[in-house]
Scaffold this motif. Structure first.
Motif, mmCIF file in Angstrom:
data_model
loop_
_atom_site.group_PDB
_atom_site.id
_atom_site.type_symbol
_atom_site.label_atom_id
_atom_site.label_comp_id
_atom_site.label_asym_id
_atom_site.label_seq_id
_atom_site.Cartn_x
_atom_site.Cartn_y
_atom_site.Cartn_z
ATOM 1 N N TYR A 217 0.758 -1.220 -0.213
ATOM 2 C CA TYR A 217 -0.106 0.068 0.001
ATOM 3 C C TYR A 217 1.075 1.207 -0.041
ATOM 4 N N ASN A 218 2.021 1.188 0.650
ATOM 5 C CA ASN A 218 3.028 2.304 0.776
ATOM 6 C C ASN A 218 3.955 2.362 -0.342
ATOM 7 N N GLY A 219 3.768 1.653 -1.255
ATOM 8 C CA GLY A 219 4.883 1.827 -2.418
ATOM 9 C C GLY A 219 6.104 0.961 -2.183
ATOM 10 N N LEU A 220 6.084 0.232 -1.052
ATOM 11 C CA LEU A 220 7.275 -0.264 -0.603
ATOM 12 C C LEU A 220 7.204 -2.109 -0.954
ATOM 13 N N SER A 221 8.274 -2.638 -0.852
ATOM 14 C CA SER A 221 8.064 -4.093 -0.617
ATOM 15 C C SER A 221 8.250 -4.541 0.654
ATOM 16 N N ALA A 222 8.317 -5.913 0.881
ATOM 17 C CA ALA A 222 8.335 -6.710 2.249
ATOM 18 C C ALA A 222 9.387 -7.771 2.058
ATOM 19 N N GLN A 223 10.309 -7.194 1.307
ATOM 20 C CA GLN A 223 11.405 -8.489 0.762
ATOM 21 C C GLN A 223 11.711 -9.246 2.122
ATOM 22 N N CYS A 224 11.727 -10.479 1.686
ATOM 23 C CA CYS A 224 12.008 -11.686 2.714
ATOM 24 C C CYS A 224 13.400 -12.183 2.140
ATOM 25 N N SER A 225 14.480 -11.852 2.494
ATOM 26 C CA SER A 225 15.718 -12.222 2.062
ATOM 27 C C SER A 225 15.693 -14.054 2.549
ATOM 28 N N GLN A 226 15.402 -14.098 3.597
ATOM 29 C CA GLN A 226 15.568 -15.666 4.026
ATOM 30 C C GLN A 226 14.732 -16.418 3.271
ATOM 31 N N LEU A 227 13.496 -16.150 2.867
ATOM 32 C CA LEU A 227 12.673 -16.845 1.990
ATOM 33 C C LEU A 227 13.185 -16.925 0.486
ATOM 34 N N ILE A 228 13.622 -15.990 0.012
ATOM 35 C CA ILE A 228 14.244 -15.771 -1.378
ATOM 36 C C ILE A 228 15.331 -16.910 -1.398
ATOM 37 N N GLU A 229 16.304 -16.693 -0.268
ATOM 38 C CA GLU A 229 17.424 -17.745 -0.174
ATOM 39 C C GLU A 229 17.264 -19.226 -0.076
ATOM 40 N N SER A 230 16.013 -19.535 0.538
ATOM 41 C CA SER A 230 15.515 -20.851 0.778
ATOM 42 C C SER A 230 14.909 -21.331 -0.674
ATOM 43 N N LEU A 231 14.146 -20.488 -1.357
ATOM 44 C CA LEU A 231 13.819 -21.028 -2.726
ATOM 45 C C LEU A 231 14.620 -20.985 -3.533
ATOM 46 N N GLY A 232 15.712 -20.405 -3.500
ATOM 47 C CA GLY A 232 16.984 -20.856 -4.447
ATOM 48 C C GLY A 232 16.661 -20.422 -5.906
ATOM 49 N N GLN B 119 9.320 -19.927 8.775
ATOM 50 C CA GLN B 119 10.234 -20.332 7.814
ATOM 51 C C GLN B 119 10.666 -21.816 8.026
ATOM 52 N N ASP B 120 10.617 -22.297 9.286
ATOM 53 C CA ASP B 120 10.807 -23.750 9.572
ATOM 54 C C ASP B 120 9.976 -24.603 8.695
ATOM 55 N N ASP B 121 8.684 -24.375 8.765
ATOM 56 C CA ASP B 121 7.599 -25.060 8.022
ATOM 57 C C ASP B 121 7.950 -24.941 6.272
ATOM 58 N N ILE B 122 8.608 -23.859 5.867
ATOM 59 C CA ILE B 122 8.922 -23.854 4.404
ATOM 60 C C ILE B 122 9.920 -24.822 4.239
ATOM 61 N N SER B 123 10.816 -24.793 4.989
ATOM 62 C CA SER B 123 12.298 -25.466 5.021
ATOM 63 C C SER B 123 11.933 -26.907 4.982
ATOM 64 N N SER B 124 10.921 -27.277 5.718
ATOM 65 C CA SER B 124 10.699 -28.743 5.963
ATOM 66 C C SER B 124 10.125 -29.177 4.498
#
Ligand code: SF4
Length: 161
Positions: free
Chosen positions: A15-30, A147-152
């Motif tokens: 809404y505010n024109g920004l992201s909510a970048q999640c570096s840990q998620l991006i790294e997990s998804l490779g 993140q633990d659920d995503i990693s599993s």
């Protein structure tokens, strides 16, 4: 195929024109193929836009017609949120998406928590409108806040997405 709330992937669609970048998620998804999507933009809302919250309910009760979504100037934006949810789920089905990662606390993408409609930063249990529709369509989903659920899941599904 995996779909992810676009703001988590670093796309400035909040809404505010920004992201909510999640570096840990991006790294997990490779290098896995990922489709970013933003239900609120798909519903016709602009970037930036006023923040919005669900009043007296959550995504489930919005879909049932028992609650509405209002922006911070008390404009009813329920129709845009429902349109965005429907467009997003159509898109996920067309793209044969198996798993979605959703941004926690969003009135669209929230999984376990959303804001309570008072614009005071108060959380309540409940999901967003798009998440409620994703549940009805039996699409598997996770949130970046667990993140633990995503990693599993990634370990168990290696080679299948
Ligand atoms: Fe991110 Fe979802 Fe909000 Fe779009 S609707 S900005 S993808 S949380």
């Amino acid at each position: 195929m995996i779909a992810v709330s676009a703001c988590l992937m670093g796309i400035p669609c909040r809404y505010n024109g920004l992201s909510a970048q999640c570096s840990q998620l991006i790294e997990s998804l490779g290098n896995l193929p990922v489709i970013p999507f933003c239900p609120e933009v798909m519903g016709g809302l602009t970037i930036p836009r006023l923040p919005a919250e669900i009043l007296h309910g959550d995504g489930n009760t919005v879909l049932n017609g028992e609650a509405c979504v209002y922006d911070a100037q008390a404009n009813d934006v329920t129709a845009q949120f429902i349109k965005g949810a429907e467009s997003a789920v159509r898109y996920l089905n067309r793209q044969a998406v198996k798993v979605v990662v959703l941004k926690e606390r969003s009135p669209s993408c929230g999984v376990n928590w959303i804001y309570d409609g008072t614009f005071t930063g108060t959380l309540r249990e409940g999901c967003g409108v798009t998440t409620a529709l994703i549940k009805l369509h039996h699409i598997q989903f996770y949130t970046e806040s667990k993140q633990d659920d995503i990693s599993s899941w990634l370990i168990n599904m290696e080679g299948e997405v």
